[in-house]
Scaffold this active site. Structure first.
Site, short mmCIF file in Angstrom:
data_model
loop_
_atom_site.label_atom_id
_atom_site.label_comp_id
_atom_site.label_asym_id
_atom_site.label_seq_id
_atom_site.Cartn_x
_atom_site.Cartn_y
_atom_site.Cartn_z
N LYS A 118 5.58 -25.85 23.45
CA LYS A 118 4.63 -25.44 22.43
C LYS A 118 3.24 -25.97 22.78
CE LYS A 118 4.09 -25.80 17.36
NZ LYS A 118 4.72 -26.33 16.13
N SER B 26 4.67 -23.34 12.43
CA SER B 26 3.69 -23.18 13.48
C SER B 26 4.30 -22.94 14.86
CB SER B 26 2.79 -24.42 13.53
OG SER B 26 3.53 -25.57 13.85
N SER C 244 7.86 -26.33 10.42
CA SER C 244 7.41 -25.51 11.55
C SER C 244 8.47 -25.20 12.59
CB SER C 244 6.21 -26.18 12.23
OG SER C 244 5.09 -26.15 11.40
#
Length: 475
Positions: free
Chosen positions: A73, A149, A173
């Site tokens: 990520k 996210s 997230s």
């Protein structure tokens, strides 16, 4: 035909161990899938294909996932010499001078990193539509959000680009995109995975890092490879009693499962989310578990959202100013999206006393939350209040830049409590709407008890499989 796309990471690693395929074959196939699918989804925002091929050709560490392709990520996952933008124009040119401890453990497990995945600015929203990299699209319906996210990670895994991907969770997230994209997503207990050497900020205690996976066993085996405190860790989770991979397939016993639909903000719940919880409760009872409705309500939790946001806004201030110092750059409004800058200004306005009070109230909640497990082993509740929303749902009107904050609170009121208390929680893909949209259900266990979640998740995966469900862009 791609012979690997339907295989989870565990199966791919076994092919390498047996000598049936080479790491380079796995990497080349994953690169081809990324090049084919990513233009449609915008899940991968930075590639390391040449480096990945070179690593795949060289001798790799002999770990549980030797030679398996992986994505990190674009948030928290520091790699020396590679950009880490945090999804922000302010930090788009930032390159760490070290690997984070978790990334080091990923590499020791034998994984081959192919690049970084899309994330909203600073990971602040439950959607992935940042100005820097543009919107990421849900593989099940490209007009919808993959969640956030860790939306890029979820879209990449759900579309078959890679078998699993790194993700992080400070308020849902991991679990939100797992629900939106039909994946398994587990947020570990506070302190289970390392966050060093740099993540010690004002909400360090809210954030857990792990992965989004298609199978339960991949999640368990990866956590075996990465868990444990790093040097100087401020929080340490209780030690596991045996490898998590051994929990997969082990009988969970007859669990006492509490069910609740109440949320602190009074947000309405979409019928498909209600249907997902109801169907899961029936499935659990059919498996021999006891399911009883109860309440996770804590006295005073009506104000808990305000305390959470005060602490969260303080972390935004700390993150922006900390990154500014590291880059020797002064943050200005034009560097950020309106919502981020408004949240930064809100954080500045709160002051130290408000932050310390909010932190104390959140930690008080954690102690009270632990008592909700005295007569219950696991709680069942929705992951979110609706299936994947359309792109643009969380846009900030020019005259109301903090509006996405309130929309987010209504969309995901069930996730932050596990972050505040530090408990492990997971979203399991057990339901699809008539329109073909996945809807996850959430389970929360006692602090430090990932083992029960893995045993239960594996039982549900066997009783109600989900890996055969794939979006049309898969493979």
């Amino acid at each position: 035909m791609d012979p690997f796309v339907s295989l989870d990471a565990t199966a791919q690693a076994e092919l390498v161990r047996s000598g049936e395929v080479t790491p380079l074959e796995l990497v080349d196939a994953a690169i081809a899938r990324i090049e084919r699918c990513n233009p449609k989804l915008n899940a991968v925002v930075q590639t390391q294909f040449d480096t990945a091929r070179a690593r795949a050709k060289a001798p790799l560490p002999q770990g549980p996932f030797t030679g398996v392709p992986f994505l990190l990520k674009d948030l928290l996952a520091a790699q020396e010499g590679y950009p880490l933008s945090f999804g922000s124009r302010f930090t788009k040119d930032f390159s760490p001078n070290h690997d984070s401890e978790l990334v080091k453990r990923h590499l020791r497990a034998g994984l081959v990193v192919l690049g970084k995945t899309n994330t909203p600015e600073l990971g602040l929203l439950p959607t992935t539509e940042g100005a820097l990299h543009g919107p990421c699209r849900n593989p099940w319906d490209v007009t919808r959000s993959p969640g956030g996210s860790s939306g890029g990670a979820a879209a990449a895994v759900a579309s078959g680009m890679v078998p699993f991907a790194h993700a992080s969770d400070g308020g849902g997230s991991i679990r939100i995109p797992a629900s939106s994209c039909g994946l398994f997503g587990l947020k570990p207990s506070r302190g289970r995975n390392p966050t060093g050497p740099e993540l010690t900020d004002s909400v360090h205690w809210l954030v857990g890092e792990h992965a989004l996976t298609r199978t339960v066993r991949d999640s368990a085996t990866l956590l075996d490879a990465t868990e444990g405190p790093d040097l100087g860790a401020p929080y340490i989770a209780p030690p596991k009693t045996r490898p998590y991979s051994m929990e997969v397939g082990a009988p969970p016993g007859r669990l006492r499962i509490g069910l609740t639909l109440r949320n602190a903000v009074g947000a309405p719940i979409h019928p498909e989310c209600l249907a997902a919880v109801a169907a899961t409760a029936r499935l659990l009872e059919g498996l021999g578990h006891s399911v009883l409705e109860g309440s996770l309500q804590i006295p005073g939790d009506e104000e808990l959202g305000q305390h959470f946001m005060t602490a969260w806004a303080a972390s935004v201030v700390n993150s922006i100013e900390g990154l500014g110092r590291r880059m020797r750059r002064t943050p200005e409004p034009e560097h950020f999206e309106p919502f981020t800058w408004a949240l930064y200004q809100f954080g500045l306005s709160q002051g130290l006393t408000a932050y310390l009070h909010a932190q104390a109230e959140v930690l008080r909640f954690g102690r009270a939350f632990a008592r909700r497990f005295e007569d219950v082993d696991v709680w069942l509740l929705p992951t979110v209040t609706e299936p994947a929303p359309t792109l643009g749902t969380f846009a900030a009107p020019p005259d109301e830049p903090l509006a996405p904050l309130f929309r987010s609170a209504a969309f995901t009121p069930y996730c932050p409590m596990a972050n505040m208390a530090g408990n492990p929680a997971m979203s399991v893909p057990l339901h699809w709407s008539p329109e073909g949209l996945p809807v996850g259900v959430q389970f929360i266990a006692r602090f430090g008890d990932e083992a029960t979640l893995f045993r239960l998740a594996a039982q549900l995966e066997s009783a109600h499989p989900w890996t055969h469900r794939r979006p049309s862009v898969f493979g």
